[in-house]
Write a protein that holds these residues in place. Structure first.
Motif, PDB file in Angstrom:
ATOM      1  N   VAL A 157      -1.842  -0.778  36.858  1.00 15.47           N
ATOM      2  CA  VAL A 157      -0.519  -0.913  36.264  1.00 15.47           C
ATOM      3  C   VAL A 157      -0.682  -0.524  34.801  1.00 15.47           C
ATOM      4  CG1 VAL A 157       1.423  -2.432  35.757  1.00 15.47           C
ATOM      5  CG2 VAL A 157       0.085  -2.792  37.846  1.00 15.47           C
ATOM      6  N   GLN A 158       0.095   0.451  34.368  1.00 21.30           N
ATOM      7  CA  GLN A 158      -0.006   0.949  33.001  1.00 21.30           C
ATOM      8  C   GLN A 158       1.308   0.717  32.282  1.00 21.30           C
ATOM      9  OE1 GLN A 158      -1.293   5.062  33.006  1.00 21.30           O
ATOM     10  NE2 GLN A 158      -2.607   4.709  34.761  1.00 21.30           N
ATOM     11  N   ASN A 159       1.211   0.599  30.959  1.00 20.32           N
ATOM     12  CA  ASN A 159       2.420   0.507  30.154  1.00 20.32           C
ATOM     13  C   ASN A 159       2.158   1.227  28.840  1.00 20.32           C
ATOM     14  OD1 ASN A 159       4.484  -0.314  28.301  1.00 20.32           O
ATOM     15  ND2 ASN A 159       5.022  -1.915  29.756  1.00 20.32           N
ATOM     16  N   HIS A 160       2.882   2.298  28.625  1.00 27.24           N
ATOM     17  CA  HIS A 160       2.725   3.087  27.406  1.00 27.24           C
ATOM     18  C   HIS A 160       3.903   2.880  26.469  1.00 27.24           C
ATOM     19  CE1 HIS A 160      -0.747   5.041  29.199  1.00 27.24           C
ATOM     20  NE2 HIS A 160      -0.035   5.170  30.301  1.00 27.24           N
ATOM     21  N   GLY A 161       4.622   1.787  26.663  1.00 22.59           N
ATOM     22  CA  GLY A 161       5.718   1.433  25.770  1.00 22.59           C
ATOM     23  C   GLY A 161       7.102   1.552  26.359  1.00 22.59           C
ATOM     24  N   ALA A 162       7.263   2.285  27.440  1.00 17.46           N
ATOM     25  CA  ALA A 162       8.595   2.488  28.009  1.00 17.46           C
ATOM     26  C   ALA A 162       8.774   1.744  29.331  1.00 17.46           C
ATOM     27  CB  ALA A 162       8.845   3.973  28.220  1.00 17.46           C
ATOM     28  N   GLY A 163       7.904   0.811  29.619  1.00 17.53           N
ATOM     29  CA  GLY A 163       7.990   0.060  30.868  1.00 17.53           C
ATOM     30  C   GLY A 163       6.741   0.258  31.710  1.00 17.53           C
ATOM     31  N   ASP A 164       6.586  -0.595  32.690  1.00 16.02           N
ATOM     32  CA  ASP A 164       5.402  -0.545  33.541  1.00 16.02           C
ATOM     33  C   ASP A 164       5.448   0.626  34.512  1.00 16.02           C
ATOM     34  OD1 ASP A 164       4.264  -2.837  32.423  1.00 16.02           O
ATOM     35  OD2 ASP A 164       5.272  -4.171  33.842  1.00 16.02           O
ATOM     36  N   LEU A 165       4.276   1.218  34.732  1.00 16.26           N
ATOM     37  CA  LEU A 165       4.097   2.287  35.711  1.00 16.26           C
ATOM     38  C   LEU A 165       3.056   1.836  36.716  1.00 16.26           C
ATOM     39  CD1 LEU A 165       3.736   5.332  33.275  1.00 16.26           C
ATOM     40  CD2 LEU A 165       5.710   4.816  34.719  1.00 16.26           C
ATOM     41  N   LEU A 166       3.376   1.947  38.000  1.00 14.44           N
ATOM     42  CA  LEU A 166       2.401   1.648  39.043  1.00 14.44           C
ATOM     43  C   LEU A 166       1.625   2.916  39.345  1.00 14.44           C
ATOM     44  CD1 LEU A 166       4.563  -0.389  41.583  1.00 14.44           C
ATOM     45  CD2 LEU A 166       3.170  -1.255  39.693  1.00 14.44           C
ATOM     46  N   GLU A 167       0.296   2.832  39.308  1.00 17.37           N
ATOM     47  CA  GLU A 167      -0.529   3.966  39.728  1.00 17.37           C
ATOM     48  C   GLU A 167      -0.862   3.742  41.193  1.00 17.37           C
ATOM     49  OE1 GLU A 167      -5.010   5.417  38.956  1.00 17.37           O
ATOM     50  OE2 GLU A 167      -3.755   5.347  37.152  1.00 17.37           O
ATOM     51  N   ILE A 168      -0.463   4.704  42.022  1.00 21.06           N
ATOM     52  CA  ILE A 168      -0.625   4.579  43.473  1.00 21.06           C
ATOM     53  C   ILE A 168      -1.555   5.677  43.953  1.00 21.06           C
ATOM     54  CG2 ILE A 168       0.583   4.607  45.688  1.00 21.06           C
ATOM     55  CD1 ILE A 168       3.139   3.803  44.001  1.00 21.06           C
ATOM     56  N   SER A 169      -2.575   5.292  44.692  1.00 21.57           N
ATOM     57  CA  SER A 169      -3.513   6.259  45.264  1.00 21.57           C
ATOM     58  C   SER A 169      -3.598   6.032  46.758  1.00 21.57           C
ATOM     59  CB  SER A 169      -4.905   6.097  44.648  1.00 21.57           C
ATOM     60  OG  SER A 169      -4.860   6.395  43.273  1.00 21.57           O
ATOM     61  N   GLY A 170      -3.770   7.124  47.496  1.00 20.46           N
ATOM     62  CA  GLY A 170      -3.900   7.001  48.942  1.00 20.46           C
ATOM     63  C   GLY A 170      -4.253   8.332  49.559  1.00 20.46           C
ATOM     64  N   PRO A 171      -4.711   8.310  50.813  1.00 18.74           N
ATOM     65  CA  PRO A 171      -5.145   9.527  51.475  1.00 18.74           C
ATOM     66  C   PRO A 171      -4.039  10.564  51.648  1.00 18.74           C
ATOM     67  CG  PRO A 171      -5.097   7.692  53.024  1.00 18.74           C
ATOM     68  CD  PRO A 171      -4.821   7.133  51.666  1.00 18.74           C
ATOM     69  N   GLY A 172      -2.795  10.141  51.727  1.00 13.10           N
ATOM     70  CA  GLY A 172      -1.699  11.080  51.923  1.00 13.10           C
ATOM     71  C   GLY A 172      -1.174  11.679  50.632  1.00 13.10           C
ATOM     72  N   LEU A 173      -1.733  11.275  49.503  1.00 14.44           N
ATOM     73  CA  LEU A 173      -1.258  11.773  48.208  1.00 14.44           C
ATOM     74  C   LEU A 173      -2.253  12.783  47.648  1.00 14.44           C
ATOM     75  CD1 LEU A 173      -0.199   8.319  46.689  1.00 14.44           C
ATOM     76  CD2 LEU A 173       1.306  10.056  47.658  1.00 14.44           C
ATOM     77  N   LYS A 174      -1.744  13.875  47.096  1.00 16.39           N
ATOM     78  CA  LYS A 174      -2.621  14.902  46.518  1.00 16.39           C
ATOM     79  C   LYS A 174      -3.360  14.367  45.309  1.00 16.39           C
ATOM     80  CE  LYS A 174       0.433  18.647  47.899  1.00 16.39           C
ATOM     81  NZ  LYS A 174       1.853  18.436  47.741  1.00 16.39           N
ATOM     82  N   SER A 175      -2.673  13.561  44.489  1.00 19.75           N
ATOM     83  CA  SER A 175      -3.275  12.932  43.319  1.00 19.75           C
ATOM     84  C   SER A 175      -2.599  11.583  43.124  1.00 19.75           C
ATOM     85  CB  SER A 175      -3.103  13.823  42.082  1.00 19.75           C
ATOM     86  OG  SER A 175      -1.733  14.001  41.801  1.00 19.75           O
TER      87      SER A 175
END
Length: 167
Positions: free
Chosen positions: A119-137
């Protein structure tokens, strides 16, 4: 073992008598002293915290067992953790980052996309980082009610309604 949440970090020493400069990750920065004792990540050391004064970029504090500038300097960069049971209970629509990491992510059609890896926050709200086999990145998904209508901690999953172009 009791689950712990990172509530701050030691940014360095302050003065010559073992005082430290704390960075608080709490919504109310001074609340960090209310959740003690605070532990190192591996749990090998614990400290009671007594706040002394506001300092540039943080809070001045005394930690039990730290009496010299050298001892305080040696702790620079140490993250501090509180027992989760000592932290305030959050409203139903708020979550500790640590609770979100590891959750399965399903789309609104019932397809498993992956897991929340950060979970990242660069000042504009939280971002979920999602990784999985079906995702390119890794996918960064803004953590909003529109994008994440359902979070079920008990089931270990959340439902993501991906905006157009993010699939």
């Amino acid at each position: 073992m009791t689950e712990r949440i990172c509530v701050g970090a030691i940014a360095g020493s302050f003065g010559v008598q073992g005082e430290v400069r704390l960075k608080s990750f709490c919504a109310e920065p001074t609340a960090i002293a209310d959740y003690g004792p605070l532990y190192t990540e591996d749990g090998s050391r614990s400290f009671k915290v007594k706040l002394t004064r506001p300092v540039a970029g943080g809070l001045g504090a005394r930690l039990t067992g730290i009496a010299t500038k050298e001892e305080a300097d040696a702790l620079k960069g140490t993250n501090l953790y509180a027992d989760k049971t000592r932290l305030p209970k959050l409203p139903d629509d708020e979550f500790y980052h640590a609770d979100l990491i590891g959750l399965e992510v399903w789309d609104t059609g019932g397809v498993l996309l992956g897991r929340v890896t950060d979970v990242q926050n660069h000042g504009a709200g939280d971002l979920l980082e999602i990784s999985g086999p079906g995702l390119k990145s890794a996918l960064l998904l803004p953590f909003t009610l529109a994008n994440v209508p359902t979070v079920d901690l008990a089931a270990g999953r959340l439902v993501a309604d991906l905006p157009e172009g993010l699939e």
